[in-house]
Design a protein around this motif. Structure first.
Motif, PDB file in Angstrom:
ATOM      1  N   CYS A  63      22.059 -11.636   0.948  1.00 17.50           N
ATOM      2  CA  CYS A  63      21.364 -12.824   1.454  1.00 17.50           C
ATOM      3  C   CYS A  63      21.833 -13.213   2.850  1.00 17.50           C
ATOM      4  CB  CYS A  63      21.550 -13.983   0.482  1.00 17.50           C
ATOM      5  SG  CYS A  63      20.566 -13.805  -1.034  1.00 17.50           S
ATOM      6  N   GLU A  64      23.103 -13.094   3.110  1.00  9.91           N
ATOM      7  CA  GLU A  64      23.602 -13.366   4.468  1.00  9.91           C
ATOM      8  C   GLU A  64      22.943 -12.431   5.472  1.00  9.91           C
ATOM      9  OE1 GLU A  64      28.154 -14.937   3.513  1.00  9.91           O
ATOM     10  OE2 GLU A  64      27.764 -12.799   3.811  1.00  9.91           O
ATOM     11  N   GLY A  65      22.846 -11.160   5.110  1.00 13.57           N
ATOM     12  CA  GLY A  65      22.267 -10.186   6.007  1.00 13.57           C
ATOM     13  C   GLY A  65      20.790 -10.397   6.255  1.00 13.57           C
ATOM     14  N   VAL A  66      20.023 -10.638   5.192  1.00 11.00           N
ATOM     15  CA  VAL A  66      18.582 -10.787   5.350  1.00 11.00           C
ATOM     16  C   VAL A  66      18.242 -12.132   6.009  1.00 11.00           C
ATOM     17  CG1 VAL A  66      17.994 -11.867   3.128  1.00 11.00           C
ATOM     18  CG2 VAL A  66      16.431 -10.212   4.162  1.00 11.00           C
ATOM     19  N   TRP A  67      19.094 -13.143   5.789  1.00  8.26           N
ATOM     20  CA  TRP A  67      18.901 -14.445   6.448  1.00  8.26           C
ATOM     21  C   TRP A  67      19.056 -14.313   7.955  1.00  8.26           C
ATOM     22  CZ3 TRP A  67      16.412 -18.494   5.141  1.00  8.26           C
ATOM     23  CH2 TRP A  67      16.686 -19.767   5.647  1.00  8.26           C
ATOM     24  N   LEU A 111      12.157 -15.384  12.939  1.00  9.71           N
ATOM     25  CA  LEU A 111      11.080 -16.031  12.194  1.00  9.71           C
ATOM     26  C   LEU A 111      11.443 -17.461  11.826  1.00  9.71           C
ATOM     27  CD1 LEU A 111      10.028 -13.152   9.768  1.00  9.71           C
ATOM     28  CD2 LEU A 111       8.523 -14.272  11.415  1.00  9.71           C
ATOM     29  N   ARG A 112      12.681 -17.688  11.423  1.00 11.35           N
ATOM     30  CA  ARG A 112      13.122 -19.023  11.053  1.00 11.35           C
ATOM     31  C   ARG A 112      13.065 -19.969  12.247  1.00 11.35           C
ATOM     32  NH1 ARG A 112      18.657 -17.398   9.694  1.00 11.35           N
ATOM     33  NH2 ARG A 112      19.040 -19.639   9.870  1.00 11.35           N
ATOM     34  N   ARG A 113      13.482 -19.483  13.393  1.00 11.40           N
ATOM     35  CA  ARG A 113      13.414 -20.308  14.598  1.00 11.40           C
ATOM     36  C   ARG A 113      11.965 -20.631  14.955  1.00 11.40           C
ATOM     37  NH1 ARG A 113      17.981 -17.084  18.249  1.00 11.40           N
ATOM     38  NH2 ARG A 113      19.801 -18.247  17.462  1.00 11.40           N
ATOM     39  N   ALA A 114      11.098 -19.649  14.763  1.00 13.25           N
ATOM     40  CA  ALA A 114       9.682 -19.868  15.053  1.00 13.25           C
ATOM     41  C   ALA A 114       9.098 -20.914  14.110  1.00 13.25           C
ATOM     42  CB  ALA A 114       8.919 -18.550  14.931  1.00 13.25           C
ATOM     43  N   VAL A 152      14.043 -26.257   6.767  1.00 12.21           N
ATOM     44  CA  VAL A 152      13.078 -27.146   7.418  1.00 12.21           C
ATOM     45  C   VAL A 152      13.385 -28.602   7.060  1.00 12.21           C
ATOM     46  CG1 VAL A 152      10.658 -27.860   7.481  1.00 12.21           C
ATOM     47  CG2 VAL A 152      11.247 -25.434   7.591  1.00 12.21           C
ATOM     48  N   GLY A 153      13.636 -28.862   5.785  1.00  7.35           N
ATOM     49  CA  GLY A 153      13.933 -30.225   5.365  1.00  7.35           C
ATOM     50  C   GLY A 153      15.144 -30.804   6.066  1.00  7.35           C
ATOM     51  N   ASN A 154      16.224 -30.034   6.149  1.00  6.68           N
ATOM     52  CA  ASN A 154      17.446 -30.508   6.805  1.00  6.68           C
ATOM     53  C   ASN A 154      17.244 -30.699   8.306  1.00  6.68           C
ATOM     54  OD1 ASN A 154      19.052 -30.646   4.489  1.00  6.68           O
ATOM     55  ND2 ASN A 154      19.640 -28.491   4.638  1.00  6.68           N
ATOM     56  N   THR A 155      16.540 -29.758   8.936  1.00  7.21           N
ATOM     57  CA  THR A 155      16.321 -29.851  10.379  1.00  7.21           C
ATOM     58  C   THR A 155      15.436 -31.036  10.719  1.00  7.21           C
ATOM     59  OG1 THR A 155      16.558 -27.449  10.596  1.00  7.21           O
ATOM     60  CG2 THR A 155      15.497 -28.620  12.418  1.00  7.21           C
ATOM     61  N   VAL A 156      14.351 -31.188   9.984  1.00  7.16           N
ATOM     62  CA  VAL A 156      13.451 -32.322  10.225  1.00  7.16           C
ATOM     63  C   VAL A 156      14.167 -33.638   9.928  1.00  7.16           C
ATOM     64  CG1 VAL A 156      11.327 -33.449   9.449  1.00  7.16           C
ATOM     65  CG2 VAL A 156      11.353 -30.987   9.855  1.00  7.16           C
ATOM     66  N   HIS A 157      14.997 -33.658   8.883  1.00  6.06           N
ATOM     67  CA  HIS A 157      15.766 -34.853   8.540  1.00  6.06           C
ATOM     68  C   HIS A 157      16.672 -35.262   9.698  1.00  6.06           C
ATOM     69  CE1 HIS A 157      19.080 -37.149   6.655  1.00  6.06           C
ATOM     70  NE2 HIS A 157      18.140 -37.598   5.847  1.00  6.06           N
ATOM     71  N   ASP A 158      17.342 -34.292  10.307  1.00  6.77           N
ATOM     72  CA  ASP A 158      18.253 -34.594  11.416  1.00  6.77           C
ATOM     73  C   ASP A 158      17.511 -35.087  12.648  1.00  6.77           C
ATOM     74  OD1 ASP A 158      20.337 -33.828   9.801  1.00  6.77           O
ATOM     75  OD2 ASP A 158      20.535 -31.820  10.671  1.00  6.77           O
ATOM     76  N   ARG A 159      16.274 -34.637  12.824  1.00  7.36           N
ATOM     77  CA  ARG A 159      15.490 -34.990  14.006  1.00  7.36           C
ATOM     78  C   ARG A 159      14.572 -36.194  13.781  1.00  7.36           C
ATOM     79  NH1 ARG A 159      13.141 -28.919  15.449  1.00  7.36           N
ATOM     80  NH2 ARG A 159      15.136 -27.923  16.012  1.00  7.36           N
ATOM     81  N   ALA A 160      14.420 -36.600  12.527  1.00  5.71           N
ATOM     82  CA  ALA A 160      13.387 -37.578  12.182  1.00  5.71           C
ATOM     83  C   ALA A 160      13.666 -38.954  12.788  1.00  5.71           C
ATOM     84  CB  ALA A 160      13.260 -37.700  10.671  1.00  5.71           C
ATOM     85  N   THR A 161      12.603 -39.618  13.196  1.00  2.38           N
ATOM     86  CA  THR A 161      12.691 -40.984  13.684  1.00  2.38           C
ATOM     87  C   THR A 161      13.016 -41.923  12.520  1.00  2.38           C
ATOM     88  OG1 THR A 161      10.300 -41.187  13.376  1.00  2.38           O
ATOM     89  CG2 THR A 161      11.067 -40.594  15.571  1.00  2.38           C
ATOM     90  N   GLN A 183      12.213  -6.124   2.388  1.00  2.00           N
ATOM     91  CA  GLN A 183      10.817  -6.178   2.833  1.00  2.00           C
ATOM     92  C   GLN A 183      10.095  -7.367   2.200  1.00  2.00           C
ATOM     93  OE1 GLN A 183       8.301  -2.868   1.604  1.00  2.00           O
ATOM     94  NE2 GLN A 183       7.125  -3.011   3.497  1.00  2.00           N
ATOM     95  N   ALA A 184      10.331  -7.601   0.914  1.00  2.00           N
ATOM     96  CA  ALA A 184       9.682  -8.713   0.223  1.00  2.00           C
ATOM     97  C   ALA A 184      10.144 -10.051   0.791  1.00  2.00           C
ATOM     98  CB  ALA A 184       9.978  -8.644  -1.272  1.00  2.00           C
ATOM     99  N   PHE A 185      11.426 -10.170   1.070  1.00  2.00           N
ATOM    100  CA  PHE A 185      11.968 -11.413   1.623  1.00  2.00           C
ATOM    101  C   PHE A 185      11.349 -11.722   2.983  1.00  2.00           C
ATOM    102  CE2 PHE A 185      14.939 -13.943   4.072  1.00  2.00           C
ATOM    103  CZ  PHE A 185      15.394 -14.882   3.166  1.00  2.00           C
ATOM    104  N   ILE A 186      11.330 -10.725   3.862  1.00  2.00           N
ATOM    105  CA  ILE A 186      10.775 -10.924   5.205  1.00  2.00           C
ATOM    106  C   ILE A 186       9.294 -11.242   5.135  1.00  2.00           C
ATOM    107  CG2 ILE A 186      10.305  -9.820   7.419  1.00  2.00           C
ATOM    108  CD1 ILE A 186      13.223 -10.615   7.033  1.00  2.00           C
ATOM    109  N   ARG A 187       8.563 -10.581   4.250  1.00  2.00           N
ATOM    110  CA  ARG A 187       7.137 -10.861   4.124  1.00  2.00           C
ATOM    111  C   ARG A 187       6.905 -12.315   3.712  1.00  2.00           C
ATOM    112  NH1 ARG A 187       4.770  -8.254   6.518  1.00  2.00           N
ATOM    113  NH2 ARG A 187       4.414  -6.281   5.456  1.00  2.00           N
ATOM    114  N   SER A 188       7.715 -12.819   2.798  1.00  2.26           N
ATOM    115  CA  SER A 188       7.546 -14.206   2.388  1.00  2.26           C
ATOM    116  C   SER A 188       7.893 -15.178   3.510  1.00  2.26           C
ATOM    117  CB  SER A 188       8.399 -14.506   1.148  1.00  2.26           C
ATOM    118  OG  SER A 188       7.814 -13.942  -0.013  1.00  2.26           O
ATOM    119  N   VAL A 189       8.896 -14.845   4.316  1.00  2.00           N
ATOM    120  CA  VAL A 189       9.209 -15.709   5.462  1.00  2.00           C
ATOM    121  C   VAL A 189       8.037 -15.714   6.440  1.00  2.00           C
ATOM    122  CG1 VAL A 189      10.796 -16.159   7.379  1.00  2.00           C
ATOM    123  CG2 VAL A 189      11.688 -15.321   5.205  1.00  2.00           C
ATOM    124  N   GLN A 190       7.417 -14.562   6.621  1.00  3.36           N
ATOM    125  CA  GLN A 190       6.215 -14.513   7.469  1.00  3.36           C
ATOM    126  C   GLN A 190       5.110 -15.400   6.894  1.00  3.36           C
ATOM    127  OE1 GLN A 190       5.812 -10.213   7.296  1.00  3.36           O
ATOM    128  NE2 GLN A 190       6.251 -10.039   9.489  1.00  3.36           N
TER     129      GLN A 190
END
Length: 220
Positions: free
Chosen positions: A4-8, A14-17, A142-151, A196-203
């Protein structure tokens, strides 16, 4: 380094995008149009129905009791707990049940659902688990990032808080642990399939957020 560390890390571009998508920037700023959020919630409700079915299939196929319990409980949460969040939003927006029942999945939503259910039916158990993991993990990020940035007065605070909660984070950690355990004993070919399955789902996660922002419909 665990699987999981490696595939993350492999999924980092993709995560940044995903975090940089207009939907998530506007969600954090509280400027996302209500109609766009409404469209997203309707699509997410349809997605969760399919996602819970995939999780239920994994529970039935699980080789160990703890895995069976985890995926069965996750399927229940997708149907009961998260649906209650959706229904509170629908009530706030004045949407009655006929509107919700008449909603159809967008091309992206339908494609993502079918990909996960097909994996849960036909792929190896290891690959199918890797396919469902991004929905947990990407939503936490996404939840944590949006939480930190949220008004402070963000109108979407209930949604943001749900996915930035400690309870949700604990569920993510448990599925990560299961995925790593499976990868540890999997063949190189199986690990490649998991990746491959993990990356496809992130896409698909990127596509889902983007399709919500554009309110994607069928072109013909």
């Amino acid at each position: 380094m665990s699987f999981c560390e490696g595939v993350w890390q492999q999924a980092l571009p993709l995560r940044r995008a995903i975090l940089d998508l207009p939907f998530n920037r506007d969600l954090a700023a509280g400027t996302l149009p209500r109609e766009t959020f409404q469209f997203y919630m309707l699509q997410d409700s349809l997605y969760l129905d399919g996602y819970s079915r995939a999780l239920s299939l994994l529970a039935a196929r699980a080789p160990e009791t703890d895995m069976m319990l985890e995926f069965a409980q996750a399927a229940q949460v997708a149907l009961v707990v998260e649906r209650s969040l959706h229904e509170s939003v629908f009530k706030e927006y004045g949407l009655d049940r006929s509107v919700i029942d008449a909603a159809e999945p967008s091309p992206t939503c339908l494609g993502y659902i079918n990909f996960l259910i097909a994996a849960a039916h036909q792929a190896s158990f290891e690959e199918a688990v890797a396919a469902v993991l991004p929905c947990f993990w990407v939503y936490e990020e996404v939840g944590n990032t949006v939480h930190d940035r949220a008004t402070p007065d963000n109108p979407y605070r209930a949604w943001i808080d749900a996915y930035a909660s400690e309870e949700f984070a604990a569920a993510v950690r448990r599925v990560i642990d299961i995925t790593d355990r499976l990868a540890l004993h999997a063949s190189p070919k199986a690990v490649a399939g998991m990746t491959q399955a993990f990356i496809r789902s992130v896409q698909y996660e990127w596509m889902f957020w983007d399709s919500a922002y554009t309110r994607q419909t069928w072109p013909v």
